[in-house]
Motif scaffolding. Structure first.
Motif, PDB file in Angstrom:
ATOM      1  N   TYR A   8       0.825  -1.206   0.000  1.00 36.67           N
ATOM      2  CA  TYR A   8       0.000   0.000   0.000  1.00 36.67           C
ATOM      3  C   TYR A   8       0.860   1.258   0.000  1.00 36.67           C
ATOM      4  O   TYR A   8       0.543   2.227  -0.690  1.00 36.67           O
ATOM      5  N   ALA A   9       1.930   1.230   0.749  1.00 39.20           N
ATOM      6  CA  ALA A   9       2.812   2.400   0.790  1.00 39.20           C
ATOM      7  C   ALA A   9       3.410   2.670  -0.588  1.00 39.20           C
ATOM      8  O   ALA A   9       3.485   3.820  -1.027  1.00 39.20           O
ATOM      9  N   ARG A  10       3.823   1.625  -1.272  1.00 39.30           N
ATOM     10  CA  ARG A  10       4.378   1.777  -2.627  1.00 39.30           C
ATOM     11  C   ARG A  10       3.320   2.342  -3.572  1.00 39.30           C
ATOM     12  O   ARG A  10       3.600   3.204  -4.395  1.00 39.30           O
ATOM     13  N   GLN A  11       2.090   1.832  -3.476  1.00 39.39           N
ATOM     14  CA  GLN A  11       1.023   2.309  -4.339  1.00 39.39           C
ATOM     15  C   GLN A  11       0.723   3.787  -4.097  1.00 39.39           C
ATOM     16  O   GLN A  11       0.324   4.500  -5.015  1.00 39.39           O
ATOM     17  N   LEU A  12       0.951   4.254  -2.868  1.00 42.07           N
ATOM     18  CA  LEU A  12       0.731   5.660  -2.535  1.00 42.07           C
ATOM     19  C   LEU A  12       1.951   6.520  -2.859  1.00 42.07           C
ATOM     20  O   LEU A  12       1.942   7.723  -2.624  1.00 42.07           O
ATOM     21  N   GLY A  13       3.002   5.893  -3.382  1.00 39.34           N
ATOM     22  CA  GLY A  13       4.174   6.643  -3.814  1.00 39.34           C
ATOM     23  C   GLY A  13       5.258   6.816  -2.763  1.00 39.34           C
ATOM     24  O   GLY A  13       6.204   7.572  -2.970  1.00 39.34           O
ATOM     25  N   TYR A  14       5.154   6.125  -1.628  1.00 38.67           N
ATOM     26  CA  TYR A  14       6.182   6.217  -0.592  1.00 38.67           C
ATOM     27  C   TYR A  14       7.345   5.274  -0.896  1.00 38.67           C
ATOM     28  O   TYR A  14       7.146   4.188  -1.438  1.00 38.67           O
ATOM     29  N   ARG A  15       8.543   5.704  -0.539  1.00 40.61           N
ATOM     30  CA  ARG A  15       9.677   4.782  -0.521  1.00 40.61           C
ATOM     31  C   ARG A  15       9.512   3.941   0.735  1.00 40.61           C
ATOM     32  O   ARG A  15       9.043   4.425   1.761  1.00 40.61           O
ATOM     33  N   VAL A  16       9.893   2.683   0.679  1.00 31.88           N
ATOM     34  CA  VAL A  16       9.703   1.778   1.810  1.00 31.88           C
ATOM     35  C   VAL A  16      11.057   1.236   2.247  1.00 31.88           C
ATOM     36  O   VAL A  16      11.816   0.708   1.440  1.00 31.88           O
ATOM     37  N   VAL A  17      11.345   1.398   3.534  1.00 35.29           N
ATOM     38  CA  VAL A  17      12.585   0.881   4.111  1.00 35.29           C
ATOM     39  C   VAL A  17      12.209  -0.054   5.249  1.00 35.29           C
ATOM     40  O   VAL A  17      11.444   0.313   6.136  1.00 35.29           O
ATOM     41  N   TRP A  18      12.754  -1.253   5.205  1.00 33.08           N
ATOM     42  CA  TRP A  18      12.544  -2.213   6.284  1.00 33.08           C
ATOM     43  C   TRP A  18      13.756  -2.207   7.179  1.00 33.08           C
ATOM     44  O   TRP A  18      14.889  -2.080   6.712  1.00 33.08           O
ATOM     45  N   ILE A  19      13.536  -2.413   8.470  1.00 29.98           N
ATOM     46  CA  ILE A  19      14.624  -2.618   9.418  1.00 29.98           C
ATOM     47  C   ILE A  19      14.400  -3.988  10.047  1.00 29.98           C
ATOM     48  O   ILE A  19      13.345  -4.247  10.612  1.00 29.98           O
ATOM     49  N   ILE A  20      15.397  -4.855   9.933  1.00 37.66           N
ATOM     50  CA  ILE A  20      15.312  -6.204  10.498  1.00 37.66           C
ATOM     51  C   ILE A  20      16.451  -6.339  11.494  1.00 37.66           C
ATOM     52  O   ILE A  20      17.622  -6.296  11.118  1.00 37.66           O
ATOM     53  N   VAL A  21      16.099  -6.482  12.777  1.00 38.26           N
ATOM     54  CA  VAL A  21      17.116  -6.551  13.822  1.00 38.26           C
ATOM     55  C   VAL A  21      17.180  -7.903  14.510  1.00 38.26           C
ATOM     56  O   VAL A  21      18.002  -8.115  15.388  1.00 38.26           O
TER      57      VAL A  21
END
Length: 186
Positions: free
Chosen positions: A17-30
Motif C-alpha cells: 500500500y505504501a508503494r502504491q501511494l508513492g512512498y519509498r519503503v525501508v525495512w529494518i530487520i534486527v
C-alpha cells in the motif's frame, strides 16, 4: 515520503500500500525468527513482500546472510551495525554517573518483549540473598516498564533494582557500570 517499517507484520501488510501511494519503503530487520513453522511461513511472506521494499536494513552480517539464504534480494540489503564504541567507554570509565559503592549491573534498551529484561530480574532475584552489594540499573522506556516494575516488587528485589528511564548519554551510562548485560533473545 519514506515509510520505515520494523515490525514484520507491518512489513508484510503495509509495504504494498505504501508503494502504491508513492512512498519509498525501508525495512529494518534486527532479529531472526526462531520458531521453525513460524519461521518458514513468515520468511515466505516476508520474502514475497520484500519486493515492495526499496531497502532492507539489518544490523549484522549474520542476519544479512540469513536473509540471503532465504532468497531475499542482495541488492536491497544494507547493514547498519548496532554498535558501542569501546574506546569512548574506556575514556569515560572514571565518570560514574551513580555515586554508590555498589557493584553496578546494567541494561540499556527498550523495555519490550524479547529484550529479556524479565530474565535479568529473575537472575538478580536468584543472587539477591548473597549479593547485598549489587544494584541493577535498567535504563530505557517501553511498553513493559510497568510490568517489569511490578515483577521486581513481586520478586522482592525493589531494593536492588532502579529503573532509570531514558538516558541522554548512553556512553556515560555504560561507563558507569561494572557489568553491562544484554539479555535479548529476540
Amino acid at each position: 515520503d519514506c515509510l520505515v517499517l520494523q515490525d514484520q507484520r507491518e512489513q508484510i501488510l503495509a509495504s504494498r500500500y505504501a508503494r502504491q501511494l508513492g512512498y519509498r519503503v525501508v525495512w529494518i530487520i534486527v532479529s531472526s525468527l526462531h520458531y521453525s513453522l513460524h519461521r518458514i511461513v513468515a520468511y515466505k511472506l516476508l520474502r514475497h513482500a520484500s519486493f515492495d521494499a526499496d531497502s532492507i536494513i539489518t544490523i549484522c552480517d549474520y542476519l544479512r546472510d540469513q536473509l540471503l539464504a532465504e532468497g531475499f534480494d542482495a541488492e536491497r540489503i544494507k547493514i547498519a551495525p548496532n554498535f558501542v564504541d569501546l574506546d569512548q567507554i574506556d575514556k569515560t570509565s572514571g565518570n560514574r554517573i551513580f555515586t554508590t559503592e555498589l557493584r553496578r549491573i546494567g541494561y540499556l534498551g527498550r523495555l519490550a518483549r524479547g529484550k529479556g529484561v524479565e530474565i535479568l530480574l529473575k537472575a538478580i532475584a536468584l543472587i539477591a540473598p548473597k549479593a547485598l552489594d549489587v544494584e541493577l540499573v535498567i535504563a530505557g522506556e517501553g511498553a513493559m516498564r510497568k510490568q517489569l516494575e511490578q515483577m521486581s516488587r513481586s520478586l522482592g528485589i525493589t531494593h536492588l533494582v532502579r529503573f532509570a528511564g531514558f538516558v541522554d548519554d548512553p556512553i556515560d551510562f555504560i561507563a558507569g557500570l561494572d557489568i553491562f548485560v544484554n539479555p535479548s533473545y529476540d
